[in-house]
Each structure stands twice: as C-alpha cells, then as structure tokens.
Design a protein around this motif. Structure first.
Motif, PDB file in Angstrom:
ATOM      1  N   GLU A  20       0.841  -1.286  -0.103  1.00 16.68           N
ATOM      2  CA  GLU A  20       0.032  -0.035   0.178  1.00 16.68           C
ATOM      3  C   GLU A  20       1.001   1.444  -0.072  1.00 16.68           C
ATOM      4  O   GLU A  20       0.578   2.056  -0.873  1.00 16.68           O
ATOM      5  N   THR A  24       0.830   3.986  -3.048  1.00 21.48           N
ATOM      6  CA  THR A  24       0.563   5.586  -2.698  1.00 21.48           C
ATOM      7  C   THR A  24       1.789   6.515  -3.304  1.00 21.48           C
ATOM      8  O   THR A  24       1.540   7.366  -3.944  1.00 21.48           O
ATOM      9  N   GLY A  26       4.267   5.766  -5.272  1.00 25.38           N
ATOM     10  CA  GLY A  26       4.277   5.737  -6.764  1.00 25.38           C
ATOM     11  C   GLY A  26       3.200   6.492  -7.397  1.00 25.38           C
ATOM     12  O   GLY A  26       3.657   7.362  -8.464  1.00 25.38           O
ATOM     13  N   ASP A  27       2.132   6.553  -6.909  1.00 26.01           N
ATOM     14  CA  ASP A  27       0.801   7.352  -7.542  1.00 26.01           C
ATOM     15  C   ASP A  27       1.268   8.871  -7.414  1.00 26.01           C
ATOM     16  O   ASP A  27       0.998   9.472  -8.328  1.00 26.01           O
ATOM     17  N   ALA A  28       1.997   9.182  -6.356  1.00 21.79           N
ATOM     18  CA  ALA A  28       2.366  10.470  -6.322  1.00 21.79           C
ATOM     19  C   ALA A  28       3.570  10.905  -7.008  1.00 21.79           C
ATOM     20  O   ALA A  28       4.217  12.223  -7.007  1.00 21.79           O
ATOM     21  N   GLY A  29       4.138   9.923  -7.736  1.00 23.62           N
ATOM     22  CA  GLY A  29       5.294  10.329  -8.337  1.00 23.62           C
ATOM     23  C   GLY A  29       6.649  10.001  -7.737  1.00 23.62           C
ATOM     24  O   GLY A  29       7.678  10.193  -8.245  1.00 23.62           O
ATOM     25  N   LYS A  65      -4.071  -5.468  -5.817  1.00 21.47           N
ATOM     26  CA  LYS A  65      -3.122  -4.582  -5.416  1.00 21.47           C
ATOM     27  C   LYS A  65      -1.832  -4.987  -5.506  1.00 21.47           C
ATOM     28  O   LYS A  65      -0.880  -4.360  -5.731  1.00 21.47           O
ATOM     29  N   ASN A  74       6.549   3.438 -11.273  1.00 17.17           N
ATOM     30  CA  ASN A  74       7.294   3.889 -10.167  1.00 17.17           C
ATOM     31  C   ASN A  74       8.108   3.049  -9.305  1.00 17.17           C
ATOM     32  O   ASN A  74       8.534   3.504  -8.243  1.00 17.17           O
ATOM     33  N   ASP A 417      -0.302   4.365   4.402  1.00 23.07           N
ATOM     34  CA  ASP A 417      -0.638   5.517   3.934  1.00 23.07           C
ATOM     35  C   ASP A 417       0.187   6.673   4.753  1.00 23.07           C
ATOM     36  O   ASP A 417       0.734   7.705   4.189  1.00 23.07           O
ATOM     37  N   ALA A 420       3.778   6.786   4.187  1.00 21.20           N
ATOM     38  CA  ALA A 420       4.052   7.258   2.680  1.00 21.20           C
ATOM     39  C   ALA A 420       3.798   8.871   2.878  1.00 21.20           C
ATOM     40  O   ALA A 420       4.674   9.565   2.441  1.00 21.20           O
ATOM     41  N   MET A 424       6.886  11.490   1.838  1.00 25.13           N
ATOM     42  CA  MET A 424       6.894  12.664   0.962  1.00 25.13           C
ATOM     43  C   MET A 424       7.100  13.979   1.600  1.00 25.13           C
ATOM     44  O   MET A 424       8.030  14.820   1.189  1.00 25.13           O
TER      45      MET A 424
END
Ligand SMILES: Cc1cc2nc3c(=O)[nH]c(=O)nc-3n(C[C@H](O)[C@H](O)[C@H](O)COP(=O)(O)OP(=O)(O)OC[C@H]3O[C@@H](n4cnc5c(N)ncnc54)[C@H](O)[C@@H]3O)c2cc1C
Ligand SMILES: Cc1cc2nc3c(=O)[nH]c(=O)nc-3n(C[C@H](O)[C@H](O)[C@H](O)COP(=O)(O)OP(=O)(O)OC[C@H]3O[C@@H](n4cnc5c(N)ncnc54)[C@H](O)[C@@H]3O)c2cc1C
Ligand code: SF4
Ligand code: SF4
Ligand code: SF4
Ligand code: SF4
Lengths: 436, 650, 138
Positions: A20, A24, A26-29, A65, A74, A417, A420, A424
């Motif tokens: 998870e 998250t 990876g989706d945010a770059g 998932k 990513n 999350d 995560a 970030m």
C-alpha cells in the motif's frame, strides 16, 4: 528489469502494508524500491481465507493490489531479497546494500507454468500452507504469487536436473550466484510485519503433543479458497471435525511468555473463522474460550453479535490444560468464569489456538550508524504517537503496519499511507523543496 | 474499422501448444476478414516475441494486434506497451486468453480446445476490427487541498500536505481549532494533556506559510470533480478584528455569563471569550447569541471590536477535499443510569473536564465534596442491544476501555486513598493498551462484569450513590456499591452535520459515521473520487489512530494533487449525440451522476458523460433505449461482433 | 445414432472479479465443458438484455453471467442491477420462445473456483436436457 541505483523510498517488507505504501508513493510520483524476502509479495494477507468483518475474500482483494505494485512504473520490486546494511549519511541520504538471493530461475524467462514443480521428485513441507501440505523443491510460492515465478529450493534439491530438462522456457539456471546491490535512497519505510507466536511455548495447550490441535493460521489456510484440501479436515485422521474449540489469547496478554500485549486481531479472526466453519461444515459446533471479546473496530461488534446468533458458543473461561484421549479427540479443561470459576471439561474433535502476533524486528540490526528503538515487547517504537505516529527514533525512517504492533488490515493500510505521507513530507523538506 | 490486423498465437512453451493445435489456430484465422499476418511463436511475451510484433507492426503497417496467450492479468500491459512502442495506439490491441481459459481448462479434450481457441481468437479479431484509438483521460489538478474540520485530524493532515508543498485551506466551523482533544485531561501513552497535544500541532501550524485557516466558517456549496473542485465557504464574523493587549481585561468586564460548552457547562464564560487558555487563534470571539451590545468591551478594546462585521463568502479552488469533522460524545438519556436524576452521575467527557480544571488540587472535588470512590459504568451508549425497530448504537466505541483503564492508573498515581470500581462488559484494551488494564488492576481497581440484559442500577443513598449490580465473575451475586461519583463511560456517536453531508453528498454507513469506499483496503477514500475522510468522522478511534488516518488521507490527497495532471484509463462511457433521444434513463442509472445534459451544436440538448466522474461500470449502457451511450473500451457493437464470431461453427 | 447434443454456452465474466476465478479454474487444471466461450466485460451490470437474446439468436444454447456480486469494484448494488437485467432478459427470451432457464446468473468471487464449476456444469446439464433451441424458421 533494469535497476536504478537511486530511489526516493526504500520499503522493506511487501505485505499489504508495504504494498500500500509503495502504491501511494508511486502514484504521487515517487520512485520506490520494494524489497521482499520471500519469493512473492503479499505477506500474510495473501494467505488468509476471508477477512472480518465484511467476509471479503482476502486473496481476491489482495491480488489486484499485488498486481498493481508489480506493474507500477514507479515501483521496482525485488523479491527473494534481503536488506543487508543501511548507513545514514545525512538527511534524505541513505546507502543500502541488498542481497538478491539466487532463485535459480531466470525471472524474465519463467512463465509460471509450473512444469518444474510437476516434474521435481523432491517433496518437502510447504511453509506457505503452514506445513499442512507438501511442496516440491522447485516451486511457485502459492497460487496467487506475484511474481508468479518458480524458485528452486537448493537446500532440498537433489540436482536431478528434471526441471532444467523439462522447463519449456529454459528458465532454470543453476549457475545463478547471490548478488549484492548497492543503492541510495532518500527515506525508508519498515513494513516487516509480524511473526506468529510459537504455540509450543505454552505446552499446556497441547500443540505438537496432541495431533488435533492446530493454529488459527492453519485454520485460515484450511478455509481459504486456495486451501490445501477441499474441506476442513483434522490432521490426525482427515475426518471432518464436528466439534471445534478455539482457545483465545494464546501467547498474548501473558507476561510469562514476555508478551503483555493483546494481539488485537485474534478475537476477530477466530469469530470470522467460526462463521466460515459454520458455512463449510454446517453441522459442526464451534465453541470459543475467551477472556474478553475484543470486537472493537468498525462493524466488529455487529459481526460478533451475528456470530453468536448463528450459534457459536462463547465461553468466558480460562483453559488450564488440553489433553488427547484415546480416539485422538481433545479434552479441554477450563475454569468457567461466568460460573464462578468452576472447573469444567469438554471434549472436541479439533482445537484451534488463536496464536498471538509477535514482533518481527530483526531488520533493525542492519542499520549501522543509527539506532531504531523498540518498545518493551520488541515492536518498532512509534516515538511520537500523539503527534506523528509514523515516525521512528530515526528521522527519515518510518514504520507501517504490523511492524509497529499487531493490527488488522485496514489499520495496517492506514498506517502505510501515513508512513507514505511522512516520506513525502520528509523528502520535500530535505531533498526536493518543491512547491506545487 | 481496422483492416490490417496481426494475430500472434503463443505456445507458452507447450503450456498452450500441448493441448491447442496452434498451427491449426493460425490456419483457421489467417484469412479471417481484416487479418494480414498471423503467426505462432514459442514465447510471445519473451523479448524475441515482442520484437517480432513490433517489427510486424512497422513492416505490415498494422492497425490492430491480437495476441492469444496467457491470462490478460499477466501480460495485457506487457503487450499494450509493446504495441505502443511500435507506434500503434495501445487500445487497438486485444489480449485473448487461450491458456487458463482454454489449454489448461480443457487439457482433456485437445480437439475441442483448439476449436475454443479459434472461437476466442476470432472474437479478439472482431474486437480489434471494431476498436477505435483511445487516449488516456488527462485531468489537470489544482495544487491545493481543502480540509474541513480543524480538530487534530484536520490539523495533522494540513501539516503533512503543507510540508509536501501543497497549499491547504483549513476550514473550522467553531471559532477555535483543536476539536475535542483539548478537553482531555491526560492522554495515553504519553501522559500529556490534550491541550499540550493540540498546542504542539498548532505551534507547527503557525510556522507554515501555505496553510490558510478559516475559523467560524462553513461550506456553502460544492461542485466539480477529482482534481478540480470549486467550493464556496462562508466565514462568520468574530467581531474582534485585531489583537489587543487588554483582551483579558475586556473579557473580565463583559457582564454576560453563560455556561461554557467547552467544559460541558461546568464553568461559565462571557459573551466575549476564549474557551481555554492557549486556544487558537488567540483572538477572542463575541457570541452574538448572548451579547447585548452593552459596549463594555468596546470601551477597552476600541476599534479592535467591530459589531458591524459581516459574514464573508470565499470561493476556493482545490484538487481534493479531506473531511475531518470528528465525533460527538454520546449524551445519555435522562434517567439512563441515573443521569440528570442524580447530580453526581456524570459522563466521562465531563469527568475529564473536572480533572483538568482542578488539575492543581490534591483532591477530586465535586459539588463541594471530596470524591473518594468512583464507579465507572462502561459501554454507555455503545454496544446497545436492539430490542425494537428503534435504531441503537450497536457498535463498540473502541476508545473508551483504553481511556478509562488508563484513567484509573492516572487517578491512582495522583490521588491517594481512592477506590475505583469498573463495571464493564468486556475490557477491550486491545493491543498495547492491555498494559493499562493490567496496571489498573495492579493498583487496586476493582473490576465487576455485568450482563447487558441485567444492567447495573443506580440510586441515591444519602449524599452517596448506590450502584447495584450482579457480578458475572462471582456467580451473579448481587452486590451493592456505595460511591461518591458515578462516571458513565459514554461512547462516540456520529456528529450532527446534515448541511455538510447534503452539500458534499457524503456516504453514511449504518452506524452513522462516514462510509469509506472499501472497508478493508481503502479506509480513507469515499465513493466520490477526490473526497477523503480522516479521523473520527469515519468511526470511533483514539488520538494515535486519528492522526494516522489524517496522514493517510493527506497521502491520498497528495497522490492526486502532487502531479499536474492525472491520467486515467479511458474506461469511460461516451454518448453518440446523434443517437441520443434524451430518455435520461442513463442518468438515473449512473451511480455517480456522471451523465449530464449538454447542448450539442446542431443537435440540441443531449446526454453527455463527464469523464472525470465516470467510473466505467457500464450500467448506463444496459438501459439506453437507442444504444447511444457506450463504453469506449467495449461498445455494444463490439460485443455483438464477438458473440457472432464465437457462435460460428468451426 | 444422432450425434450427442453439446450445448454451446456463452459466459460473460467480469474483468476484476469473476474472470479471475475462471483463470484460477484453468490454473488448477479443473475441467468444465469445452463448448463454452468467454467474453470479458467490466461489470455485469452493463449487460443489455437484448445482447443476451442476440447470443441465443446467433446460435448459443445457454448463457451464463458470472456476476460481480458484492465484490463489485464499481457498484454496491451490482447484484440487484444485474439481477434486474437478467429478469428483463428472461422476459425477452420467453417472448421469443426461448426457455428462460437457459440463462443463468450467479455471483462468482475472484477465487470462486468451486462455485464456478458447479454453476457451469449445472447449466450445461440443464441446457442439455432442454435440447437445442427450437428456432423458428426465419
Ligand atoms: C490467522 C490470522 C487471520 C487474520 N485474519 C484477518 C482478517 O480476517 N482481517 C484482517 O483485517 N486482518 C486479519 N489478520 C491480520 C493481517 O494478517 C495483518 O493485519 C496483515 O497481514 C498485516 O500486514 P503487514 O504488511 O503489516 O504484515 P505481514 O503480512 O506480516 O507482511 C510483512 C511482509 O514483510 C516481509 N518481511 C519480513 N521481514 C522482512 C525482511 N527482513 N526483509 C524483507 N521482507 C521482510 C514478509 O515476508 C511479509 O511479506 C489475520 C492474521 C492472522 C494471523
Ligand atoms: C472523554 C474522552 C477522552 C478521550 N481520551 C483519549 C485519550 O486519552 N487518548 C486518546 O488517544 N484518545 C482519547 N480520546 C479520543 C480523542 O478525543 C479523539 O480521537 C480525537 O479527539 C478525534 O479527533 P478528530 O479531529 O477526529 O475530531 P474532533 O476532535 O471532534 O474535531 C473535529 C473538528 O471538526 C469541526 N467540525 C465539525 N463539523 C464541521 C463542519 N461542518 N465544518 C467545519 N468544521 C467542522 C469541529 O468543530 C471540530 O473542531 C478521548 C475521547 C473522549 C470523548
Ligand atoms: S533439479 Fe532440484 S528442483 Fe529441479 S526437479 Fe530436480 S530436485 Fe527438483
Ligand atoms: S485480540 Fe482477543 S484473543 Fe487476541 S490477545 Fe486480544 S483479547 Fe486475546
Ligand atoms: S471500548 Fe469498551 S467501553 Fe467502549 S464501547 Fe467498547 S467495550 Fe464498551
Ligand atoms: S459507465 Fe457507469 S459511471 Fe460511467 S456514465 Fe455509465 S453508469 Fe455512470
């Protein structure tokens, strides 16, 4: 797959929490390196039957998932690999050494067809089925494994060469050597999950001594869609058990074994299994010996009430000892606490031990020049719980899921999350300083 | 319609070809309409296989590709990327499964399996023949996030996003931030006061320059979609417009006294007030419901007071929204365990306030009398047993056992000669919190287990209370416990927030709390893409869990707004306006209100799909009387052509 | 002796849920009637009743809709919606003189191998008993 030598975040452990967090980020770059020591990602969740309290099938909801993590542009996945050394050079600057264990199978070539598995003559106990079934020396970890690729277990392999001969993709490669990768990362998430309490440490509950005493993890396997047999069978004689007892808090809430914590999940997974057993064996009776029923989460109490209404017996009782009778049935002696603590006994076909969750914090040893603190029982310590729960004692290293203490799947996801988010924020403060 | 299709049949090293006669498959379809090249190969997915496809696309100028191999779950992406590398639109590709669905499932019947493979491949060709090139949907995102609710959940999420470089608008309904946490006396596991926890968060908040805080503010309207929402908020007047050194004095002078809701009426406040020392913003507010405009405060504060201040409406543009509106404490009914009947029956939140207000005392005083014995009655307002049609709180409130056992321990630490009874059903100090239960017991707290069908009775005896209860642990013996104070361990209930719920169309679960889209795997997302939920508005939880869910919501919001555009697969519906007769059936069917009316040039008003909202379920497709609405990735014509191809005798 | 009647069955599977179960069935080398054909769709609630009729008109003898059920990633009430479509399709079939029992829907979770096998075998046997559709000459 080509490997870069620099990533934003290293995630250690690819159970549901690690996956998870990786998705998250990876989706945010952010570029993520996800390292898993087993041959497949997914952790315990991939092996469960259904999940409380919604009775969603665990493998069905985990597989998407898992696949997403494997395909994410990513995310770089390293399975069958272990982090060997981490050195913190400064904020957002960690040097990491990772050992890629040889699979003796070329990951790119293997198509997961399972022919090697079929032809391999060696049978050993299958750890992913909690030893209730055999697997071959050439094996794919489990049906829904990601990556769905074979591994040769060289410890047990007799080098007969059958797999190499039969593999249609010529993927078997006995010349593979362990490989060490050196990478730089900006932040780290520890998501190494938990271990199960070893029930032999409480011999009075009969595990190992009585054949028909199993752990709840084994029962979850027996109930899973990818189960070892096609039914719930007891080990001694393969009979369908008609009277099943659960003993809760095995290895939890128990200072004698050094674990004063409650394991948080065992009440609920036992209740879940009781419901599933009533579905699988409609004639079976289930009794649960408990101290407190901890149905505390969203929808749990309702699920517990429903299970009671379906006929599961809940007995507030302290189990003193478990013994085997001549037929291999299990006699449970207990104090009935709702009857003033009177001593009673009852006989069951099968006893399931709701074994607790124990820390899996060995990973902290690979951190060379920083110290990751543990709590009194050995879980990764959340040093700022009432302000920023994902932080550990080392800035830049965060913790997610059961690595920080036992918890269920949604709580693991939430923490993943949260970790995560902290990565970030940390990377932005110490590395990118971007404004968007 | 694709006319130059390449078909590639994989052996999978025997996994397929041992059962399916791949040569026969190629033979059977090589003259199928549209096919210009058909091949079989040992491993399509291997580098060599992929290269072959790429080369063929260029060599034969292919406008469609079909690969028949393993399950699309394994390699659909692989081949989509492969054709894209060769310059073909990746949606002009179809993946046919002839391994799991054919060779493995029918290894007992090779001949028929080959026929099934041919049927499947033909259907794949038909799909590609009718496929149109598609683009991913690009949604531009606005790099800001709106957070509704300024409790610890809202503040934590704001801090995390701010630190990631995202602009935050934090909207709090009450005049001050902090929510209910500030009301707690001592918080586990750190033993800090709730106010200290709030203060730490606020100190960090003050340092941030990309968080705009609006207190006394509410959401007025809401529109838009993932990545781009427009929200109007209304900021109500505070009537104090700037700081002033003599604020304390002015507050003292105010002649109006009303019960202080922050202390559940245990103390009084003025019409101009700050609820507690250190509250943020450190600017008082005038409560116009009670102020009589006597002007006493104006005499001291001068133009810092502005009675003419008007509500302001502000429009915000944001890419995502986090709802963190918290909970309410359960308010016991009159007479429930003697509540409101006897003065010394109070709730746990009230007790926290008493302890906090008198933190410097050495005794617990209540109504001028020292409290030496306390009975906590657990599960009040939680775990209620349904008896009739009336809705009850069946759920467990999760936080209260840990809080109360921890409170036991803290009370023993601070006060001498205290007797504490815990009258409970199950002690749910899950996880690490078990140690509070242990400690409370070790320090001498008494635990008595009651049967919810035979709950304890509270009555007065002199100036004491008498709790009568049957203890399940001692043979249901009836015992009578005289105590000075009964504390009802009240649960959490969903906060009354109808207006907000209507504006945002928030999904509400059966327990009244907001409903996450997937209870196991997506605990902070809702069925409205871009709206996230954090903290206790989703369900009861303690501070640590609240903060974790707040950070989680921040992470999910970040994964939307940190990228300038988000790309979504074109798995959406579209309307052919020339076919649409505006029956509006699709609009009724759509679960997410993605279909709207739109004026088309020359065609008038017809249905239109907002791609940013559409989830691609296809429910609308089934109800359209004219087949005007279709899924981009699978049209009804495609399905029909596939069926026809599959039905043909081979 | 006339050739044995082997009904042709069309299966609608869903991308995210039931198709996974059908995959897994193959993976475990479990057999089911080979005269089946499978079309993957996003969600079973998208099936138009007329499409089902069309399948019969094209020559299929039975249709099985492997629905998402409660696992549906799109719709909470997916079962209800799909059931509605199926009910409509059955009416349509009746109108065209086709026995509605030839159509079957059941939720198949993504690892529901046993239920899938059971349903598909049951349908196959049932359709076999019914025999070929008595198609009216056009
Ligand atoms: C019998 C049983 C039934 C359950 N039923 C439910 C249920 O119904 N519902 C529910 O919500 N929860 C249930 N749970 C709890 C659930 O299993 C956990 O919440 C979940 O697995 C936690 O995920 P995790 O990723 O934190 O840890 P894990 O699943 O333990 O994953 C950790 C991963 O890290 C890897 N790893 C460990 N050490 C290293 C290392 N040094 N290097 C690299 N990788 C490493 C492991 O191999 C593993 O893949 C159940 C648990 C049990 C035991
Ligand atoms: C008596 C008691 C003791 C406790 N003790 C502990 C403890 O010791 N340890 C522990 O970990 N936890 C404890 N808790 C739990 C803890 O209080 C909660 O977990 C925490 O307060 C939840 O924070 P929140 O931000 O979700 O909600 P809240 O604190 O309720 O904050 C929500 C905020 O949103 C605002 N809001 C509401 N609606 C709107 C709207 N429409 N628009 C804008 N803003 C809105 C509210 O005004 C409020 O400021 C205790 C709870 C109680 C009741
Ligand atoms: S070489 Fe080893 S792994 Fe391969 S088939 Fe023989 S024993 Fe099994
Ligand atoms: S969750 Fe239940 S069974 Fe597990 S340790 Fe806690 S009280 Fe015992
Ligand atoms: S946490 Fe404890 S007191 Fe609160 S509702 Fe649950 S069981 Fe009752
Ligand atoms: S596909 Fe689903 S979400 Fe999209 S418009 Fe149709 S009904 Fe609405």
């Amino acid at each position: 797959m080509k490997q870069a030598n620099e990533y934003d975040v290293l995630i250690i452990g690819a159970g549901i929490a690690g996956i998870e967090a990786a998705l998250t980020l990876g989706d945010a770059g952010y570029r993520v390196l996800l390292v898993e020591k087993e041959g497949s990602i997914g952790g315990k969740m991939a092996l469960l039957s259904k999940t409380f309290p919604t009775l969603d099938c665990a493998s069905c909801i985990a597989t998407p998932k898992m696949a997403a993590a494997a395909h994410h542009p990513n995310i770089t996945l390293l399975t069958y690999s272990e982090v060997q050394e981490v050195v913190k050079n400064g904020e957002a600057d960690f040097s990491v050494k990772i050992l890629k264990k040889p699979r003796y199978v070329d990951l790119d070539a293997c198509t997961g067809c399972g022919i090697c598995e079929t032809v391999c003559p060696v049978i050993v106990s299958d750890e992913f089925q909690y030893d209730m079934r055999g697997r071959k020396a050439a094996y794919i970890p489990f049906d829904i494994a990601v990556p769905k690729k074979a591994i040769i277990d060289l410890d047990n392999c007799i080098l007969c060469g059958s797999c190499e001969r039969e593999c249609p993709a010529s993927a078997i490669d006995f010349t593979q050597e362990p490989e060490t990768l050196e990478v730089k990362v900006g932040a780290i998430i520890i998501a190494t999950g938990f271990k199960l309490f070893s029930p032999t440490l409480r011999p009075e509950f009969g595990y190992g001594r009585c054949k028909n005493v199993i752990t709840a993890m084994q029962m979850d396997r027996l109930l899973a869609p990818t189960r070892p047999y096609n039914s719930v069978l007891r080990p001694l004689d393969g009979k369908e058990p008609m009277r099943i007892a659960y003993i809760l808090c095995v290895g939890s809430r128990d200072r004698k074994v050094g674990n004063p914590y409650c394991s948080q999940i065992c009440c609920m997974y036992s209740i879940k299994q009781a419901q599933l057993i009533m579905g699988a064996l409609p004639l079976a009776d289930v009794a649960i010996f408990y101290i407190d029923i901890r149905a505390f989460g969203k929808g749990f109490e309702e699920f517990f009430n429903q299970t009671q209404a379906m006929g599961t017996m809940f007995i507030k009782g302290r189990v003193i000892v478990v013994e085997e009778d001549k037929e291999g049935n299990v006699v449970v002696k207990y104090e009935d606490m709702d009857d003033g603590g009177r001593l009673k006994e009852d006989t069951f076909d099968l006893v399931v031990l709701a074994v607790g969750a124990m820390p899996n914090s060995d990973i902290t040893k690979v951190f060379k020049n920083v110290k990751i603190e543990l709590d009194e029982v050995g879980w990764i310590k959340q040093v700022d719980p009432n302000n920023n729960p994902a932080t550990t004692s080392v800035p830049g290293i965060f913790v997610a899921g059961c690595a920080a203490g036992p918890k269920d799947i949604p709580d693991s996801i939430v923490e993943a999350d949260a970790a995560a988010a902290q990565c970030m924020a940390y990377l932005n403060e110490h590395k990118y300083g971007r404004k968007r | 319609m694709a006319k130059r299709i390449g078909v590639y049949v994989c052996h999978c090293g025997g996994n397929i070809s041992d059962t399916v006669d791949v040569e026969k498959v190629v033979e059977a379809i090589k003259n199928y309409p549209g096919v210009v090249v058909a091949k079989h190969f040992m491993f399509m997915c291997a580098d060599a296989g992929q290269k072959m496809i790429e080369e063929d696309i260029k060599k034969y100028n292919l406008d469609g590709v079909v690969v028949a191999s393993c399950s699309p779950k394994l390699h659909e992406m692989t081949f989509r990327n492969c054709v894209a590398r060769a310059g073909l639109n990746p949606y002009l590709f179809y993946h046919v499964n002839i391994r799991e669905d054919v060779s493995w499932a029918h290894s007992d019947n090779p001949e028929e399996a080959t026929k099934k493979a041919i049927r499947h491949v033909k259907a794949g060709i038909e799909y590609v023949r009718h496929a149109k090139p598609l683009e991913k949907i690009k949604v531009k995102t606005i790099p800001s996030v709106l957070i509704i609710g300024g409790g610890i959940a809202g503040i934590r999420a704001a801090l995390d996003l701010s630190r990631m470089g995202v602009n935050v608008f934090l909207v709090e309904k009450s005049p001050f931030l902090g929510g209910r946490t500030a009301q707690i006396w001592k918080v586990f596991p750190t033993g800090e006061t709730g106010k200290e926890i709030v203060r730490r968060l606020i100190e960090e908040l003050k340092k941030r320059d990309n968080i705009a805080v609006y207190t006394n503010a509410e959401i007025e309207s809401f529109s838009g979609f993932l990545g781009n929402f427009t929200v109007k908020i209304k900021v109500y007047p505070r009537y104090i417009v700037k700081k002033h050194p003599r604020i304390t004095e002015a507050i003292k002078k105010c002649p109006i006294e009303v019960p202080n809701e922050f202390d559940y009426g245990l103390t009084k406040r003025k019409a101009i007030y700050i609820p507690y020392e250190g509250a943020y913003p450190d600017l008082p507010v005038i409560d116009m419901k009670h102020c009589n405009k006597c002007g006493e405060c104006v005499k001291i504060l001068g133009d810092a007071v502005d009675f003419n201040q008007q509500p302001q409406t502000i429009t915000l543009n944001v890419g995502a929204v986090i709802v963190a509106t918290g909970f309410d404490a359960y308010e016991p009914k009159e007479g429930e365990f003697g509540y409101k009947k006897f003065q010394n029956v109070i709730t746990l939140p009230q007790f926290e306030r008493i302890l906090d207000i008198s933190n410097n005392e050495e005794k617990i005083m209540f109504n001028g009398k020292e409290v030496k014995s306390i009975a906590f009655i657990y599960c009040v307002g939680s775990r209620q047993i349904p008896t009739g049609p009336e809705k009850v709180n069946e759920y467990c409130s999760r936080y209260c056992c840990s809080v109360t056992t921890h409170l036991n321990a803290e009370l023993f630490k601070k006060f001498k000669d205290l007797t504490i009874y815990n009258i409970y059903r199950d002690i749910r100090t899950y996880g690490k919190y078990e140690t509070y239960y242990e400690e409370a017991g070790r320090k001498g707290a008494v635990f008595i287990r009651y049967d919810p069908n035979d709950p304890p009775q509270v009555c007065a005896e002199g100036d004491k209370l008498l709790v009568t209860v049957r203890d399940l642990l001692t043979n249901r013996e009836e015992i009578e416990i005289p105590v000075d104070l009964v504390v009802l361990v009240t649960g959490m209930v969903a906060r009354e927030n109808k207006k907000l719920e209507d504006i945002l169309k928030l999904p509400i679960g059966r327990d009244g709390f907001y409903q996450e889209i997937h209870p196991k795997l997506r605990p902070v997302e809702t069925n409205i893409a871009g709206i996230l939920i954090a903290g206790t508005c989703q369900g009861p939880r303690n501070i640590q869990e609240t903060l974790a869910s707040a950070s989680a919501a921040a992470a999910k919001a970040a994964s939307i707004v940190l990228r300038e555009t988000i790309e979504l697969e074109p798995l959406v519906a579209f309307v052919d306006p020339s076919k649409c007769n505006l029956s509006k059936l699709c609009m009724k069917e759509c679960p997410v209100n993605a279909i709207q009316e739109k004026e088309y040039e020359g065609l008038g008003v017809k249905a239109w799909v907002n791609e940013a909202l559409c989830i691609g379920c296809g429910a609308c497709v089934a109800v359209c009387p004219t087949e005007a609405i279709q899924l981009k990735t699978l049209s009804t014509d495609q399905i029909r052509a596939m069926i026809k191809a599959m039905a043909e005798e081979i | 002796m006339p050739e044995e009647f082997k009904p042709k069955i069309l299966i609608f599977s869903t991308n995210f849920i039931s198709d996974l179960a059908i995959d897994l069935t193959g993976l475990l080398h479990r057999h089911y009637p080979v005269t089946t054909s499978i079309i993957r769709i996003p969600c079973s609630s998208m099936i138009r009743p007329d499409i089902i009729l069309y399948a019969f008109q094209c020559g299929f003898d039975g249709v099985f809709v492997a629905a998402d059920g409660t696992d549906c990633p799109f719709l909470k009430d997916c079962s209800d919606r799909t059931a509605k479509r199926i009910a409509e399709a059955m009416e349509l079939l009746k109108k065209h003189g086709i026995e509605p029992e030839r159509l079957k829907m059941s939720a198949i979770c993504s690892v529901c191998v046993e239920p899938f096998l059971k349903h598909i075998h049951d349908l196959y046997e049932k359709v076999k008993k019914l025999g070929p559709i008595k198609r009216k000459p056009e």
